[in-house]
Design a protein around this motif. Sequence first.
Motif: not given
Length: 149
Positions: A93-105, A78-82, A128-139
């Motif tokens: 694609g912002l919906w995909m990014v939001a969905a990826g963030y929710v899945l990270a939380c 979701c994050l990558s495609v978004g 907050w943890i989901g934000l860090v988790y999503a960013a680190l997972g994506y990077i």
Amino acid sequence: MNREKKAPAKKPSPARKPAAPAGQKARSGQRERTSAEKKPSAGSRLLHGGLEWGRWLWAVITTLVLAAMLFEPTMLWCLSVGLWTVAEAEFIGLWMVAAGYVLACVPWAFGLLIGTGRFWKSLTHSLWIGLVYAALGYIFLDRILGVFS
């Protein structure tokens, strides 16, 4: 003349109030401690500590299982495609990014809820943890591991 001095008569002491029953305190503002407030014995402290460790262990296991199930196939996709869709000027694609963030939380929310038992604290901390988790997972996984493959 021998005068004898008379000792003054003792005054009778005022009537004392009867002693308060064992369940009442002398002061009106105080109350008897309930069994939950009394100091726990060594056995109950050990049992409580064991239950606390068990609760946190169950929280960690739940978090890891949910994170493993949601991580690669859903959250990163979701994050990558978004992000790719947003880069192509398709703002859906912002919906995909939001969905990826929710899945990270989600994993952290469930783990903290089991561990702490506090709903709102678990929810706010997982954001907050989901934000860090999503960013680190994506990077790390999407970009760095993509270079090696």
